[in-house]
Design an enzyme around this catalytic site. Structure first.
Site, mmCIF file in Angstrom:
data_model
loop_
_atom_site.group_PDB
_atom_site.id
_atom_site.type_symbol
_atom_site.label_atom_id
_atom_site.label_comp_id
_atom_site.label_asym_id
_atom_site.label_seq_id
_atom_site.Cartn_x
_atom_site.Cartn_y
_atom_site.Cartn_z
ATOM 1 N N VAL A 1 -10.019 3.487 -5.420
ATOM 2 C CA VAL A 1 -9.626 4.105 -4.141
ATOM 3 C C VAL A 1 -8.538 5.160 -4.361
ATOM 4 O O VAL A 1 -8.019 5.728 -3.415
ATOM 5 C CB VAL A 1 -9.118 3.012 -3.163
ATOM 6 C CG1 VAL A 1 -10.242 2.037 -2.816
ATOM 7 C CG2 VAL A 1 -7.906 2.255 -3.735
ATOM 8 N N THR B 1 -14.528 -1.463 -15.881
ATOM 9 C CA THR B 1 -14.639 -2.491 -14.852
ATOM 10 C C THR B 1 -14.961 -3.847 -15.486
ATOM 11 O O THR B 1 -15.730 -3.925 -16.436
ATOM 12 C CB THR B 1 -15.720 -2.128 -13.796
ATOM 13 O OG1 THR B 1 -15.759 -3.156 -12.794
ATOM 14 C CG2 THR B 1 -17.097 -1.944 -14.401
ATOM 15 N N ARG C 1 1.768 1.832 -3.513
ATOM 16 C CA ARG C 1 0.619 2.357 -4.282
ATOM 17 C C ARG C 1 0.379 3.825 -3.936
ATOM 18 O O ARG C 1 0.044 4.640 -4.799
ATOM 19 C CB ARG C 1 -0.631 1.518 -4.002
ATOM 20 C CG ARG C 1 -0.553 0.117 -4.570
ATOM 21 C CD ARG C 1 -1.754 -0.738 -4.152
ATOM 22 N NE ARG C 1 -3.002 -0.230 -4.708
ATOM 23 C CZ ARG C 1 -4.200 -0.698 -4.344
ATOM 24 N NH1 ARG C 1 -4.291 -1.635 -3.399
ATOM 25 N NH2 ARG C 1 -5.299 -0.225 -4.892
ATOM 26 N N HIS D 1 -15.281 1.462 -2.223
ATOM 27 C CA HIS D 1 -14.223 0.622 -1.655
ATOM 28 C C HIS D 1 -13.225 1.397 -0.803
ATOM 29 O O HIS D 1 -12.127 0.909 -0.544
ATOM 30 C CB HIS D 1 -13.492 -0.128 -2.788
ATOM 31 C CG HIS D 1 -14.374 -1.128 -3.471
ATOM 32 N ND1 HIS D 1 -14.042 -1.721 -4.665
ATOM 33 C CD2 HIS D 1 -15.597 -1.625 -3.150
ATOM 34 C CE1 HIS D 1 -15.007 -2.547 -5.035
ATOM 35 N NE2 HIS D 1 -15.965 -2.502 -4.140
ATOM 36 N N TYR E 1 0.836 -1.210 0.000
ATOM 37 C CA TYR E 1 0.000 0.000 0.000
ATOM 38 C C TYR E 1 0.870 1.258 0.000
ATOM 39 O O TYR E 1 0.535 2.252 -0.648
ATOM 40 C CB TYR E 1 -0.976 -0.019 1.181
ATOM 41 C CG TYR E 1 -2.210 -0.847 0.873
ATOM 42 C CD1 TYR E 1 -2.240 -2.211 1.118
ATOM 43 C CD2 TYR E 1 -3.330 -0.258 0.273
ATOM 44 C CE1 TYR E 1 -3.353 -2.983 0.779
ATOM 45 C CE2 TYR E 1 -4.446 -1.020 -0.065
ATOM 46 C CZ TYR E 1 -4.451 -2.379 0.184
ATOM 47 O OH TYR E 1 -5.546 -3.131 -0.175
HETATM 48 N N1 APR Z 1 -10.137 2.276 -20.350
HETATM 49 C C1 APR Z 1 -11.248 1.564 -19.967
HETATM 50 N N2 APR Z 1 -11.193 0.325 -19.462
HETATM 51 C C2 APR Z 1 -9.975 -0.231 -19.341
HETATM 52 C C3 APR Z 1 -8.782 0.433 -19.712
HETATM 53 C C4 APR Z 1 -8.900 1.735 -20.241
HETATM 54 N N3 APR Z 1 -7.818 2.422 -20.623
HETATM 55 N N4 APR Z 1 -7.727 -0.406 -19.460
HETATM 56 C C5 APR Z 1 -8.257 -1.543 -18.937
HETATM 57 N N5 APR Z 1 -9.596 -1.442 -18.884
HETATM 58 C C6 APR Z 1 -10.568 -2.401 -18.373
HETATM 59 C C7 APR Z 1 -10.137 -3.836 -18.410
HETATM 60 O O1 APR Z 1 -10.501 -4.410 -19.669
HETATM 61 C C8 APR Z 1 -10.991 -4.431 -17.289
HETATM 62 O O2 APR Z 1 -12.267 -4.804 -17.784
HETATM 63 O O3 APR Z 1 -10.740 -2.096 -17.010
HETATM 64 C C9 APR Z 1 -11.173 -3.261 -16.328
HETATM 65 C C10 APR Z 1 -10.383 -3.398 -15.058
HETATM 66 O O4 APR Z 1 -10.937 -4.496 -14.365
HETATM 67 P P1 APR Z 1 -10.347 -4.923 -12.953
HETATM 68 O O5 APR Z 1 -8.859 -4.880 -13.003
HETATM 69 O O6 APR Z 1 -11.053 -6.178 -12.568
HETATM 70 O O7 APR Z 1 -10.791 -3.729 -11.991
HETATM 71 P P2 APR Z 1 -12.207 -3.512 -11.344
HETATM 72 O O8 APR Z 1 -13.306 -4.020 -12.221
HETATM 73 O O9 APR Z 1 -12.243 -2.091 -10.935
HETATM 74 O O10 APR Z 1 -12.107 -4.429 -10.025
HETATM 75 C C11 APR Z 1 -13.127 -4.286 -9.062
HETATM 76 O O11 APR Z 1 -11.864 -5.676 -7.571
HETATM 77 O O12 APR Z 1 -9.799 -6.258 -6.696
HETATM 78 C C12 APR Z 1 -10.963 -5.568 -6.445
HETATM 79 O O13 APR Z 1 -11.200 -3.763 -4.985
HETATM 80 C C13 APR Z 1 -10.697 -4.104 -6.238
HETATM 81 O O14 APR Z 1 -12.097 -2.223 -6.810
HETATM 82 C C14 APR Z 1 -11.495 -3.414 -7.325
HETATM 83 C C15 APR Z 1 -12.541 -4.445 -7.694
#
Ligand code: APR
Length: 249
Positions: free
Chosen positions: A109, A197, A75, A125, A72
């Site tokens: 976050v 996401t 980060r 989160h 952390y």
């Molecule tokens: N623009 C838009 N989307 C993007 C980009 C970009 N430049 N680069 C990557 N992505 C997409 C990826 O294709 C993926 O679908 O962003 C998404 C990221 O997904 P995750 O890494 O799973 O993140 P997230 O969905 O926010 O995870 C949710 O999981 O680990 C926990 O607490 C953590 O808040 C997080 C939660």
């Protein structure tokens, strides 16, 4: 941007224009173009490098607090060197120009939406830069006076309680008010944008299903497929820093 995406973009602009209330759910992808790693991107996501249970759970923290505190700290250090990107800025500008129309709910976050000027961000989160106590605080627990030694998290000198990052770890409840506000927005909106996401983590991803069940138009903005695509009316395949400035023209 190809012609198919342009046509879809025009349709979403129309829905945006007609909408009375827009709900937005963002994930780590919206910060990717600021240089912040995502979690599940296969090559460079955090979960490709670390085990989520070790780094994002209370049991993982208790078993090796120094390791998690160090991650952390790294980060937090990164956040001192990155800026909001045009995707964050486009969302903030639209919300400022249309007061009360857009509710922004984020799983992130990193504080970049707030730094970009988005008002009233609902942070499901928690916040990376904040700390809280791992156990119930004793009368002597003072975060300002807590001391850190040998890479261990700062501790209360009286009871040994440790500070921990003020983020929601797996298995923990989300902040009740934030979740309540996010669910209200999902149930009242007539357009839901799910941006950057995977839609893999609940209850956040469930907000998109709630909006869908209430008849809202669902738009996914992501260069890749997501677990939400099946309920999407439109999937805009592209990055948020490219698409959002075009969308919120
Ligand atoms: N623009 C838009 N989307 C993007 C980009 C970009 N430049 N680069 C990557 N992505 C997409 C990826 O294709 C993926 O679908 O962003 C998404 C990221 O997904 P995750 O890494 O799973 O993140 P997230 O969905 O926010 O995870 C949710 O999981 O680990 C926990 O607490 C953590 O808040 C997080 C939660």
């Amino acid at each position: 941007m190809n012609s198919q995406t342009q046509t879809a973009m025009q349709q979403v602009r129309q829905w945006l224009e007609q909408a009375k209330h827009v709900a937005v759910l963002t994930g780590a992808g919206v910060s990717a173009e600021s240089g912040v790693p995502t979690f599940r991107d296969t090559q460079k996501g955090y979960w490709a490098e670390f085990d989520v249970q070790d780094m994002a759970s209370v049991s993982g923290y208790r078993s090796n607090p120094a390791r998690v505190w160090q991650w952390y700290s790294e980060r937090r250090e990164l956040m001192l060197h990155v800026q909001p990107n045009p995707g964050h800025t486009a969302l903030a500008s639209y919300a400022q120009q249309h007061p009360g129309k857009l509710t922004l709910v984020t799983q992130n976050v990193d504080g970049l939406h707030e730094r970009a000027g988005s008002p009233h961000v609902i942070a499901l989160h928690g916040e990376l830069m904040g700390n809280c106590w791992l156990n119930d605080a004793c009368p002597m627990c003072d975060a300002q006076a807590a001391l850190s030694a040998g890479g261990q998290p700062p501790q209360c000198s009286a009871c040994g309680n440790m500070l921990r990052p003020a983020v929601v770890w797996f298995g923990e409840n989300l902040p009740a008010q934030a979740l309540q506000d996010a669910e209200a927005a999902a149930q009242q909106c007539d357009l839901m944008l799910a941006i950057g996401t995977t839609g893999a983590v609940y209850p956040a991803a469930g907000l998109v299903f709630q909006a869908h069940q209430r008849g809202a138009k669902i738009v996914i903005i992501n260069p890749d497929d997501t677990e939400l695509d099946g309920i999407a009316d439109v999937c805009l395949k592209g990055t948020s820093a490219q698409i959002l400035p075009e969308l919120f023209l």
